[in-house]
Enzyme design. Structure first.
Site, PDB file in Angstrom:
ATOM      1  N   LYS A  72       0.804  -1.221   0.000  1.00  0.00           N
ATOM      2  CA  LYS A  72       0.000   0.000   0.000  1.00  0.00           C
ATOM      3  C   LYS A  72       0.837   1.272   0.000  1.00  0.00           C
ATOM      4  O   LYS A  72       0.465   2.270  -0.632  1.00  0.00           O
ATOM      5  CB  LYS A  72      -0.953  -0.006   1.202  1.00  0.00           C
ATOM      6  N   ASP A 108      -9.776   2.499   2.100  1.00  0.00           N
ATOM      7  CA  ASP A 108      -9.710   1.892   3.434  1.00  0.00           C
ATOM      8  C   ASP A 108     -10.277   2.830   4.494  1.00  0.00           C
ATOM      9  O   ASP A 108     -10.886   2.387   5.468  1.00  0.00           O
ATOM     10  CB  ASP A 108      -8.264   1.560   3.819  1.00  0.00           C
ATOM     11  N   GLY A 131       0.504   0.831   6.296  1.00  0.00           N
ATOM     12  CA  GLY A 131      -0.419   1.600   5.463  1.00  0.00           C
ATOM     13  C   GLY A 131      -1.846   1.588   5.978  1.00  0.00           C
ATOM     14  O   GLY A 131      -2.530   2.618   5.971  1.00  0.00           O
ATOM     15  N   SER A 132      -2.317   0.432   6.443  1.00  0.00           N
ATOM     16  CA  SER A 132      -3.685   0.348   6.967  1.00  0.00           C
ATOM     17  C   SER A 132      -3.831   1.177   8.231  1.00  0.00           C
ATOM     18  O   SER A 132      -4.843   1.863   8.433  1.00  0.00           O
ATOM     19  CB  SER A 132      -4.049  -1.114   7.247  1.00  0.00           C
TER      20      SER A 132
END
Length: 279
Positions: A72, A108, A131-132
């Site tokens: 990501k 997301d 990234g999340s």
């Protein structure tokens, strides 16, 4: 379905990728909405560099891709334009080809927020700094929700210093009786059948928590994180609801459809149906 030269080829890319339910829900929605598309998945080498990643997407027949772990953040570096909140996060999970350009989005953020807003959380503990985690911290901060972020590596926490309290896992393990509305596992530990923390530390945290939320999911069983939450008799969720919501937004971007509340929920409900997920 009938495949023609006009059929859009779409995919999710990551490593590992075998567990991904994105093709199931995306193809179900594509067929239900009578769209001329096909969705598949590709596993790429974990050490792929940004030039090779961009070449793969640019020179393939793909019209759009979803990006999952661990790509990501590198995906942000390859797009020609990042849309909206993706610029603040510097992580991309959806790329659309438009006029030979790669346009990046981060779905997301809204995907996660839509999955937790009904619980009206006031304080969330976020485990992980990839990234999340960046996506989640950003959307929570924008919605005035208090955040604490814990990660093994101190260096990766620098991004989060303006969002809330940051600490390493050792410091977290020393905190006692702190009440969290939701503890979110944003690490990749569950994909490797591991816990993000030592079991006794996690159990201690769960005893002062309302909801355990693992962004990861397994197809046919609970993740280790959710298993511990079940043992401690607290409400728990895996990442399927977030997967549905972010996937619905991605599909609308892939097909250049108007993103209205009604259309978003229609697509979300279709995808949730395919995974037997209750939204």
């Amino acid at each position: 379905m009938n495949i023609s030269k006009q059929t859009k080829l779409l995919a999710v890319i990551g490593n590992p990728i075998k567990h991904s339910l994105s093709p199931v829900m995306q193809n179900h929605a594509i067929q239900s909405l009578h769209l001329n598309s096909l969705y598949t998945r590709f596993m790429l080498p974990k050490n792929i560099n940004k030039d090779d990643l961009k070449d793969f997407i640019t020179h393939s027949s793909l019209s759009g891709v979803n990006i999952t772990l661990p790509f990501k953040e590198i995906a942000f570096e390859i797009v020609d334009k990042a849309d909206g909140i993706a610029n603040a996060i510097r992580a991309i999970n959806t790329i659309v080809k438009k006029d030979s350009k790669l346009i990046g989005y981060n779905t997301d953020t809204d995907g996660f927020y839509n999955s937790i807003k009904q619980y009206n959380p006031k304080h969330i503990l976020l485990l992980g700094a990839g990234g999340s985690a960046k996506s989640i911290a950003t959307i929570l901060y924008h919605n005035n929700i208090k955040i604490s972020i814990a990660n093994r590596s101190i260096e990766k926490l620098r991004f989060f210093e303006n969002f809330g309290e940051t600490m390493d896992l050792v410091e977290l393990s020393k905190k006692k009786n702190i009440q969290y509305d939701i503890i979110v596992n944003a690490t990749s530990a569950s994909v490797n059948n591991e816990l993000p923390l030592k079991e006794e530390v996690l159990k201690s945290l769960f005893r002062h928590c309302n909801i355990a939320y693992d962004l990861m999911y397994l197809q046919d069983s609970l993740t280790p994180f959710c298993e511990i939450a079940k043992q401690e008799n607290i409400k728990f969720f895996d990442g399927k609801a977030m997967l549905v919501y972010q996937g619905a937004l991605a599909l609308l971007h892939f097909h250049d459809m108007d993103i209205t509340d009604n259309m978003f929920m229609e697509v979300s409900n279709i995808m949730a149906e395919s995974l037997h997920v209750k939204l």
